[in-house]
Design a protein around this motif. Structure first.
Motif, PDB file in Angstrom:
ATOM      1  N   MET A  97       1.904  44.619  42.387  1.00 11.06           N
ATOM      2  CA  MET A  97       2.605  44.546  43.667  1.00 11.06           C
ATOM      3  C   MET A  97       3.497  43.310  43.765  1.00 11.06           C
ATOM      4  O   MET A  97       4.641  43.389  44.214  1.00 11.06           O
ATOM      5  CB  MET A  97       1.588  44.580  44.813  1.00 11.06           C
ATOM      6  N   GLY A  98       2.982  42.160  43.325  1.00 12.57           N
ATOM      7  CA  GLY A  98       3.794  40.940  43.379  1.00 12.57           C
ATOM      8  C   GLY A  98       5.049  41.070  42.524  1.00 12.57           C
ATOM      9  O   GLY A  98       6.129  40.599  42.908  1.00 12.57           O
ATOM     10  N   LEU A  99       4.934  41.712  41.369  1.00 14.52           N
ATOM     11  CA  LEU A  99       6.109  41.937  40.510  1.00 14.52           C
ATOM     12  C   LEU A  99       7.148  42.773  41.259  1.00 14.52           C
ATOM     13  O   LEU A  99       8.348  42.504  41.197  1.00 14.52           O
ATOM     14  CB  LEU A  99       5.694  42.670  39.222  1.00 14.52           C
ATOM     15  N   ALA A 100       6.678  43.786  41.964  1.00 10.86           N
ATOM     16  CA  ALA A 100       7.607  44.652  42.719  1.00 10.86           C
ATOM     17  C   ALA A 100       8.273  43.872  43.851  1.00 10.86           C
ATOM     18  O   ALA A 100       9.480  44.033  44.108  1.00 10.86           O
ATOM     19  CB  ALA A 100       6.861  45.869  43.266  1.00 10.86           C
ATOM     20  N   LEU A 101       7.508  43.014  44.530  1.00  8.39           N
ATOM     21  CA  LEU A 101       8.067  42.231  45.651  1.00  8.39           C
ATOM     22  C   LEU A 101       9.148  41.280  45.133  1.00  8.39           C
ATOM     23  O   LEU A 101      10.253  41.209  45.688  1.00  8.39           O
ATOM     24  CB  LEU A 101       6.958  41.420  46.340  1.00  8.39           C
ATOM     25  N   ALA A 102       8.818  40.557  44.060  1.00 10.86           N
ATOM     26  CA  ALA A 102       9.785  39.603  43.506  1.00 10.86           C
ATOM     27  C   ALA A 102      11.026  40.353  42.990  1.00 10.86           C
ATOM     28  O   ALA A 102      12.164  39.889  43.173  1.00 10.86           O
ATOM     29  CB  ALA A 102       9.130  38.792  42.392  1.00 10.86           C
ATOM     30  N   PRO A 125       3.767  50.102  44.545  1.00  9.59           N
ATOM     31  CA  PRO A 125       4.820  49.221  44.016  1.00  9.59           C
ATOM     32  C   PRO A 125       6.181  49.882  43.762  1.00  9.59           C
ATOM     33  O   PRO A 125       7.209  49.279  44.097  1.00  9.59           O
ATOM     34  CB  PRO A 125       4.203  48.666  42.724  1.00  9.59           C
ATOM     35  N   PRO A 126       6.256  51.115  43.227  1.00 10.86           N
ATOM     36  CA  PRO A 126       7.595  51.666  42.949  1.00 10.86           C
ATOM     37  C   PRO A 126       8.453  51.860  44.202  1.00 10.86           C
ATOM     38  O   PRO A 126       9.673  51.968  44.102  1.00 10.86           O
ATOM     39  CB  PRO A 126       7.298  53.026  42.283  1.00 10.86           C
ATOM     40  N   LEU A 127       7.837  51.907  45.370  1.00 14.07           N
ATOM     41  CA  LEU A 127       8.624  52.120  46.600  1.00 14.07           C
ATOM     42  C   LEU A 127       8.982  50.812  47.303  1.00 14.07           C
ATOM     43  O   LEU A 127       9.664  50.825  48.336  1.00 14.07           O
ATOM     44  CB  LEU A 127       7.864  53.033  47.566  1.00 14.07           C
ATOM     45  N   VAL A 128       8.512  49.685  46.778  1.00 15.38           N
ATOM     46  CA  VAL A 128       8.873  48.396  47.391  1.00 15.38           C
ATOM     47  C   VAL A 128      10.380  48.200  47.236  1.00 15.38           C
ATOM     48  O   VAL A 128      10.944  48.446  46.175  1.00 15.38           O
ATOM     49  CB  VAL A 128       8.087  47.240  46.735  1.00 15.38           C
TER      50      VAL A 128
END
Ligand SMILES: NC(=O)c1ccc[n+]([C@@H]2O[C@H](COP(=O)([O-])OP(=O)(O)OC[C@H]3O[C@@H](n4cnc5c(N)ncnc54)[C@H](OP(=O)(O)O)[C@@H]3O)[C@@H](O)[C@H]2O)c1
Length: 307
Positions: free
Chosen positions: A25-30, A134-137
């Motif tokens: 999730m953090g990877l997706a946010l960044a 994550p893919p939808l962030v």
């Protein structure tokens, strides 16, 4: 991740942001922040997880204190609140006067405790919950729930909007994770209902794909949409007239589902549980009311119960 959002073609400066925690999730946010043109600093216990982001323009800070010092806003996405204290405790001085947006999952009590922890250290705090994988962030329609000071939310809305559709629920910092838990509760119950129903028709060889078309077309728009949404004010008012069908009638329906499950060789635990809830509603005097009076059973346990 998919490149859905173009970097804005504007000269308007966008805020620097730090992301602490680079699990999926953090990877997706960044990644979403980078895509929107935010100068992004990251930190993770396992530093190598930042490599892909660095290749896309992020800066990987050697310590968490240097990471939070790099930006006015730090977004945290760690395993849980316990890990938040472990990771950010040593960076408290660097955090003072900055904004912490905490997207870890937890309980309302944990969120309120984290807000107190932040206040004691002189930082502004928003608690949040992510309602998408994550893919939808980064998708503008992806719902992110926030609670805490409204002015902090408003001041940093552009950063939050880079991640999805930010919704402010109220000043109580526990609200975001409470809503998150309530929505997951709804999701698991609905999924179980669908899966059990699919097993029932599947007992005669009906494929799930065929049933899904009919079931979801029937249930979502007509039952969830028209009935439940329309009846929500009645739940608040505790008004459950039995003129659209009584609890006793619903007990019969649940009895049919239970007996049919047994007859078809399908697991009957879920219908039995639903039947027991209706029996409890009737025992509490709601037999002549409509099904929504089950809400009264869910609102208050008959006796204190362990989690
Ligand atoms: N993934 C989803 O679909 C999803 C959806 C909604 C909400 N969330 C929430 O988002 C948060 C992060 O989820 P996630 O899927 O990214 O993965 P996760 O496995 O819940 O968390 C991984 C992150 O926590 C760090 N971490 C764990 N223990 C640590 C410790 N003792 N010290 C320092 N760092 C530690 C990991 O660092 P290392 O890389 O070094 O191990 C990594 O950065 C969770 O609270 C989760 O509930 C996730």
């Amino acid at each position: 991740m998919p490149n859905r959002l173009p970097t804005p073609l504007t000269d308007k400066p966008v805020a620097d942001v730090t992301v602490v925690g680079l699990g999926p999730m953090g990877l997706a946010l960044a990644g979403a922040l980078l895509e929107r043109g935010h100068s992004t600093t990251v930190w993770n216990r396992t530093a190598a997880r930042a490599d892909g982001l660095v290749a896309r323009g992020a800066r990987s800070a050697p310590t968490v204190a240097e990471a939070v010092a790099a930006s006015p806003v730090t977004v945290v996405c760690l395993k849980d609140y316990e890990t938040l204290y472990e990771v950010l405790g040593p960076a408290s001085d660097a955090l003072a006067g900055r904004v912490l947006v905490n997207l870890d999952s937890g309980t309302p009590g944990e969120a309120r405790a984290a807000a107190r922890w932040a206040a004691e250290r002189g930082l502004d705090y928003l608690d949040g919950a992510i309602m998408v994988p994550p893919p939808l962030v980064g998708d503008p329609g992806s719902v992110f729930l926030y609670s805490g000071a409204r002015e902090v939310f408003d001041a940093h809305r552009p950063v939050l909007a880079a991640l999805g559709d930010p919704r402010h629920l109220g000043t109580d910092p526990g609200l975001a994770v409470l809503y998150n838990t309530a929505l997951l509760d709804l999701m698991y119950a609905a999924m179980n209902g669908f899966l059990h129903a699919t097993a029932l028709v599947g007992s005669t060889g009906v494929p799930a794909a065929e049933f899904a078309d009919l079931a979801l077309g029937w249930f979502v728009p007509s039952v969830v949409g028209a009935t439940l949404a329309e009846q929500a004010p009645a739940l608040d008012a505790g008004h459950y007239p039995g003129d659209i069908g009584t609890m006793e009638m619903n007990l019969n329906a649940l009895d049919h589902i239970t007996r049919t499950s047994v007859e078809q060789g399908v697991h009957a635990g879920q219908p039995r549980f639903m039947k027991s809830v209706v029996e409890e509603a009737i025992a509490r005097g709601h037999g002549g009311k409509n099904y929504l009076a089950v809400h009264e059973v869910f609102k208050r346990a008959a006796a204190p119960s362990a989690p």
